[in-house]
Design an enzyme around this catalytic site. Structure first.
Site, PDB file in Angstrom:
ATOM      1  N   LYS A   1      -0.541  -9.083   1.839  1.00 37.38           N
ATOM      2  CA  LYS A   1      -0.291  -7.673   2.126  1.00 37.38           C
ATOM      3  C   LYS A   1       1.154  -7.476   2.578  1.00 37.38           C
ATOM      4  CE  LYS A   1      -2.487  -3.932   4.695  1.00 37.38           C
ATOM      5  NZ  LYS A   1      -3.593  -3.611   5.608  1.00 37.38           N
TER       6      LYS A   1
ATOM      7  N   GLU B   1      -1.079  -6.903  10.473  1.00 34.19           N
ATOM      8  CA  GLU B   1      -1.956  -6.294   9.469  1.00 34.19           C
ATOM      9  C   GLU B   1      -2.562  -7.329   8.516  1.00 34.19           C
ATOM     10  OE1 GLU B   1      -2.985  -3.028   8.942  1.00 34.19           O
ATOM     11  OE2 GLU B   1      -2.145  -2.709  10.932  1.00 34.19           O
TER      12      GLU B   1
END
Length: 102
Positions: free
Chosen positions: A78, A84
């Site tokens: 990502k 995250e």
């Protein structure tokens, strides 16, 4: 936090008939300040334990909290902040990260 949402919506619509689903809840296992396997393990165990207890909240005692974890897998590819990438309860290779029971 859930009760604050219940109160706000009830005030806005004037009735107590709202059901809320917690669609994403989680804790990162690494990647930044406060992100660790230890803290994430405690978070998930407490969240799952509370949801399974059907204790509800102060405002809605005894009402089960429908909750979904974010996310199933770490997203190591990502393009985002490092934290995250580490919200999964499984690693990208599908191995289990935590010893938790649903």
């Amino acid at each position: 936090m859930l009760d604050s949402i219940y109160y706000a919506i009830e005030k806005a619509i004037g009735e107590n008939k709202v059901d809320i689903v917690v669609s994403e809840s989680g804790w990162p296992s690494e990647g930044g300040f406060g992100a660790s396997m230890g803290i994430a393990t405690i978070y998930y165990r407490n969240l799952i334990g509370h949801a399974k207890s059907k204790a509800g909240t102060i405002h809605k005692p005894g009402k089960p909290i429908e909750t979904y974890l974010f996310a199933m897998f770490d997203e190591n590819l990502k393009i985002a902040a490092e934290t995250e990438k580490h919200f999964g309860v499984f690693y990208p290779n599908k191995t289990q990260k935590y010893n938790i029971t649903f």
